[in-house]
Motif scaffolding. Structure first.
Motif, PDB file in Angstrom:
ATOM      1  N   VAL A 109       1.075  -1.238  -0.310  1.00 12.30           N
ATOM      2  CA  VAL A 109      -0.439  -0.073  -0.022  1.00 12.30           C
ATOM      3  C   VAL A 109       0.651   1.240   0.298  1.00 12.30           C
ATOM      4  CG1 VAL A 109       0.006   0.244   2.438  1.00 12.30           C
ATOM      5  CG2 VAL A 109      -2.174   1.073   1.548  1.00 12.30           C
ATOM      6  N   TYR A 110       0.585   2.388  -0.713  1.00 13.99           N
ATOM      7  CA  TYR A 110       1.210   3.313  -0.793  1.00 13.99           C
ATOM      8  C   TYR A 110       1.210   4.147   0.196  1.00 13.99           C
ATOM      9  CZ  TYR A 110       2.370   7.623  -2.802  1.00 13.99           C
ATOM     10  OH  TYR A 110       3.142   8.944  -3.495  1.00 13.99           O
ATOM     11  N   ASN A 111       1.670   4.977   1.205  1.00 17.48           N
ATOM     12  CA  ASN A 111       1.582   5.668   2.576  1.00 17.48           C
ATOM     13  C   ASN A 111       2.332   7.210   2.881  1.00 17.48           C
ATOM     14  OD1 ASN A 111       1.114   6.318   6.039  1.00 17.48           O
ATOM     15  ND2 ASN A 111      -0.469   5.471   4.908  1.00 17.48           N
ATOM     16  N   ASN A 112       2.449   8.368   2.275  1.00 19.97           N
ATOM     17  CA  ASN A 112       2.681   8.983   2.818  1.00 19.97           C
ATOM     18  C   ASN A 112       3.947   9.040   1.777  1.00 19.97           C
ATOM     19  OD1 ASN A 112       1.388  10.414   4.278  1.00 19.97           O
ATOM     20  ND2 ASN A 112       2.329   9.142   6.517  1.00 19.97           N
ATOM     21  N   GLY A 113       3.672   8.509   0.610  1.00 25.79           N
ATOM     22  CA  GLY A 113       4.907   8.837  -0.303  1.00 25.79           C
ATOM     23  C   GLY A 113       5.143   7.469  -0.752  1.00 25.79           C
ATOM     24  N   SER A 128       4.472  -3.469  11.328  1.00 27.55           N
ATOM     25  CA  SER A 128       4.646  -2.875  10.370  1.00 27.55           C
ATOM     26  C   SER A 128       5.800  -1.434  10.438  1.00 27.55           C
ATOM     27  CB  SER A 128       3.507  -2.750  10.183  1.00 27.55           C
ATOM     28  OG  SER A 128       3.539  -1.617   8.586  1.00 27.55           O
ATOM     29  N   ASN A 129       6.040  -0.792   9.159  1.00 24.98           N
ATOM     30  CA  ASN A 129       6.544   0.597   9.784  1.00 24.98           C
ATOM     31  C   ASN A 129       5.601   1.378   9.158  1.00 24.98           C
ATOM     32  OD1 ASN A 129       6.651   0.032   6.750  1.00 24.98           O
ATOM     33  ND2 ASN A 129       9.008   0.552   6.585  1.00 24.98           N
ATOM     34  N   LEU A 130       4.345   1.699   8.773  1.00 28.42           N
ATOM     35  CA  LEU A 130       3.238   1.956   8.712  1.00 28.42           C
ATOM     36  C   LEU A 130       3.008   3.071   9.691  1.00 28.42           C
ATOM     37  CD1 LEU A 130       1.037   0.160   6.082  1.00 28.42           C
ATOM     38  CD2 LEU A 130       1.761   2.547   5.698  1.00 28.42           C
ATOM     39  N   MET A 131       3.082   2.282  11.000  1.00 24.02           N
ATOM     40  CA  MET A 131       2.514   2.828  12.148  1.00 24.02           C
ATOM     41  C   MET A 131       3.394   3.292  12.695  1.00 24.02           C
ATOM     42  SD  MET A 131      -0.709   0.247  12.544  1.00 24.02           S
ATOM     43  CE  MET A 131       0.150  -1.720  11.784  1.00 24.02           C
ATOM     44  N   GLY A 132       3.315   4.378  13.860  1.00 24.59           N
ATOM     45  CA  GLY A 132       4.418   4.667  15.645  1.00 24.59           C
ATOM     46  C   GLY A 132       3.946   3.331  16.358  1.00 24.59           C
ATOM     47  N   LEU A 133       4.635   3.660  17.365  1.00 21.74           N
ATOM     48  CA  LEU A 133       4.683   2.486  18.604  1.00 21.74           C
ATOM     49  C   LEU A 133       3.122   2.102  19.154  1.00 21.74           C
ATOM     50  CD1 LEU A 133       6.106   0.395  20.165  1.00 21.74           C
ATOM     51  CD2 LEU A 133       6.631   1.811  21.778  1.00 21.74           C
ATOM     52  N   PHE A 134       2.629   3.533  19.418  1.00 23.43           N
ATOM     53  CA  PHE A 134       1.395   3.318  20.078  1.00 23.43           C
ATOM     54  C   PHE A 134       0.010   2.508  19.185  1.00 23.43           C
ATOM     55  CE2 PHE A 134       3.669   6.413  23.031  1.00 23.43           C
ATOM     56  CZ  PHE A 134       4.128   5.853  24.099  1.00 23.43           C
ATOM     57  N   GLU A 135       0.269   3.416  18.360  1.00 19.38           N
ATOM     58  CA  GLU A 135      -0.285   2.855  17.008  1.00 19.38           C
ATOM     59  C   GLU A 135      -0.644   1.558  16.421  1.00 19.38           C
ATOM     60  OE1 GLU A 135      -3.831   4.306  14.149  1.00 19.38           O
ATOM     61  OE2 GLU A 135      -3.177   4.778  16.146  1.00 19.38           O
ATOM     62  N   LYS A 173     -13.357   2.169  18.360  1.00 15.87           N
ATOM     63  CA  LYS A 173     -13.591   2.056  20.424  1.00 15.87           C
ATOM     64  C   LYS A 173     -11.992   1.772  19.708  1.00 15.87           C
ATOM     65  CE  LYS A 173     -14.542  -2.358  22.548  1.00 15.87           C
ATOM     66  NZ  LYS A 173     -14.932  -3.041  21.963  1.00 15.87           N
ATOM     67  N   TYR A 174     -11.695   1.424  18.559  1.00 15.90           N
ATOM     68  CA  TYR A 174      -9.810   1.088  19.213  1.00 15.90           C
ATOM     69  C   TYR A 174      -9.669   2.587  18.857  1.00 15.90           C
ATOM     70  CZ  TYR A 174     -11.320  -3.655  19.154  1.00 15.90           C
ATOM     71  OH  TYR A 174     -12.307  -4.893  19.426  1.00 15.90           O
ATOM     72  N   GLY A 175      -9.678   3.816  18.716  1.00 13.88           N
ATOM     73  CA  GLY A 175      -8.322   4.880  18.603  1.00 13.88           C
ATOM     74  C   GLY A 175      -7.670   4.947  17.583  1.00 13.88           C
ATOM     75  N   LEU A 176      -7.945   3.990  16.123  1.00 13.54           N
ATOM     76  CA  LEU A 176      -7.267   4.017  15.366  1.00 13.54           C
ATOM     77  C   LEU A 176      -6.937   5.387  14.575  1.00 13.54           C
ATOM     78  CD1 LEU A 176      -7.965   0.333  13.971  1.00 13.54           C
ATOM     79  CD2 LEU A 176      -6.410   1.613  15.310  1.00 13.54           C
ATOM     80  N   THR A 180      -4.402   4.542   9.618  1.00 17.38           N
ATOM     81  CA  THR A 180      -4.210   3.092   9.501  1.00 17.38           C
ATOM     82  C   THR A 180      -5.423   3.155   9.216  1.00 17.38           C
ATOM     83  OG1 THR A 180      -3.039   4.088  11.564  1.00 17.38           O
ATOM     84  CG2 THR A 180      -4.593   1.890  11.150  1.00 17.38           C
ATOM     85  N   VAL A 181      -6.731   3.658   9.438  1.00 15.59           N
ATOM     86  CA  VAL A 181      -7.848   3.258   8.723  1.00 15.59           C
ATOM     87  C   VAL A 181      -7.904   3.436   7.146  1.00 15.59           C
ATOM     88  CG1 VAL A 181     -10.554   4.431   8.413  1.00 15.59           C
ATOM     89  CG2 VAL A 181      -9.330   4.568  10.459  1.00 15.59           C
TER      90      VAL A 181
END
Length: 447
Positions: A109-113, A128-135, A173-176, A180-181
């Motif tokens: 998937v393409y995300n932020n370039g 995954s490097n798509l998200m930060g640690l808490f996400e 509910k999961y605060g994404l 990510t969504v």
């Protein structure tokens, strides 16, 4: 030809061939005709000479591209979900015995370039490097909920009725986060727009589960499979199936004019002065242009390369989805790449498609975000084609028209069109509760 049939099918595109096969297996008497002298219609597969003639107007491709007959370039390339509806249809009809599949190497998937592997499980979410640690932790919890969800087991619902609550409510509910969504909705659940967020969540959860189950099927890096030699094998496989069940195929039949009685009901098809009678006609939009409306157009680029797409871990076959939000567009963009590993090009050559729902008349500019991901390209062909949908009432005229193919590079929307048409034609749902292991012999290549 002066016989009576239950159904006459016009056009040998993939959708028409699947329907012809399904109806033949059901015991209906089917005549299948095409004005062309080759299978496939819009979804045909071309060698290099034919590809050159279609897009460049001559039959002299440069020698450095290799031997023409070693190319099998699908005009409507789409990967199949390993546990998806099309594979179930293939098993239901035993067409798998005519085909060999091979797993697709990557799903991105393409995300932020940048290009990222699509994470489909709780374990992949953490890596995954798509998200930060808490996400990552929040996403992991959501993936575990989806993986454990069983419709028949209320304990797994965590108090949510997914037939009533929306996807947006479940996700909140999961605060994404929005990014990510975005990849969950478009690259995992394969939605083409964001309407799903305000629809019952059950559909999105089922789509996510299908992706994860398909991914697990061959322990591959993607949930997709693709036939060796490309999709051109599929229409012919269904033609063989139809013949086994008594269906009749006729190629190169000029005109193929649908005949209507005084009440506007189709009763047969005339070609070369002979009329075959029938109860129902199934066809693609080109055979009854007065019964369809234009609903959009697809822009695409077909590229020949001599390397894999950069940043895809040297994948020889891959899908990349560029969600519309990332491009500030109205619709997603899709990149499909296949190579000599699937026998669709000479050794060392790769075929890439970039496609999207066209928003302008300039595919060269519009498709640039996808083309820029490919790296150096040896040859590019640009194309725009119109998409049509039926506007007739089959109950009145007994004509059942397939929709044109969309820009997606997977089969999920195409199969839904086929299944809905099967229901309209026969009045019954197609039973797809098949033993998925029945295809294992044909898919040994996929491991």
């Amino acid at each position: 030809m002066d016989e009576e049939y239950d159904v006459i099918v016009l056009g040998t595109g993939l959708k028409e061939c699947i329907l012809s096969g399904l109806l033949s297996v059901d015991g209906l008497k089917v005549l299948h005709m095409d004005r062309n002298d080759y299978y496939g219609g819009e979804s045909s597969s071309l060698n290099l000479t034919k590809l050159w003639k279609r897009f460049k107007g001559n039959e002299n491709p440069p020698e450095h591209l290799g031997i023409s007959k070693e190319y099998n370039v699908d005009m409507i390339p789409k990967f199949m979900m390993a546990n998806g509806a099309l594979v179930r249809v293939l098993i239901h009809t035993s067409v798998t015995k005519y085909l060999n599949f091979k797993a697709v190497d990557g799903s991105f998937v393409y995300n932020n370039g940048k290009i990222h592997k699509v994470p489909a499980t709780d374990v992949e979410a953490l890596k995954s490097n798509l998200m930060g640690l808490f996400e990552k932790r929040r996403a992991r919890k959501f993936f575990i909920y989806v993986q454990d969800y069983e419709e028949e087991d209320p304990k797994s619902h965590e108090g949510l009725d997914l037939h009533k609550v929306t996807t947006r409510e479940v996700i909140s509910k999961y605060g994404l986060e929005d990014d990510t969504v975005d990849f969950i909705g478009h690259a995992l659940a394969l939605h083409r727009d964001d309407n799903y967020l305000d629809e019952p969540a059950i559909r999105t959860v089922k789509r996510m589960k299908l992706y994860a189950e398909s991914l697990a099927r061959f322990q591959s890096a993607s949930p997709y499979i693709y036939p060796l030699y490309g999709l051109g094998e599929l229409p012919q496989a269904f033609a063989r199936l139809s013949a086994v069940y008594g269906g009749t195929y006729m190629l190169n039949k000029p005109e193929c004019k649908v005949e209507f009685d005084e009440n506007g009901k189709a009763y047969g098809v005339t070609s070369e002065g002979e009329t075959a009678k029938c109860k129902k006609v199934v066809c693609d939009p080109s055979y009854l242009p007065e019964k369809v409306k234009k609903v959009g157009k697809v822009a695409r680029a077909i590229c020949i390369m001599k390397h894999p797409i950069p940043d895809t871990k040297d994948s020889h076959s891959v899908q990349i989805i560029l969600p519309k939000k990332q491009l500030k567009r109205k619709s997603d963009m899709y990149v499909f790449c296949c190579s000599y590993a699937h026998n669709v090009a000479p050794k060392g050559k790769f075929i890439a498609f970039v496609s999207t729902e066209a928003e302008t008349d300039k595919p060269e500019i519009e498709l640039k975000p996808g083309i820029d991901l490919l790296g150096p390209v040896e040859e590019t062909f640009f194309d725009i084609y119109d998409r049509y949908e039926a506007i007739n009432n089959p109950e009145v005229d007994s004509c059942f028209l397939t929709n044109s193919y969309d820009a997606t590079t997977h089969f999920e929307t195409t199969v839904q069109d086929v299944l809905s048409m099967y229901y309209k034609i026969t009045g019954k749902e197609l039973d797809l509760s098949v033993d998925l292991n029945a295809a294992s012999a044909a898919e040994q290549e996929a491991a």
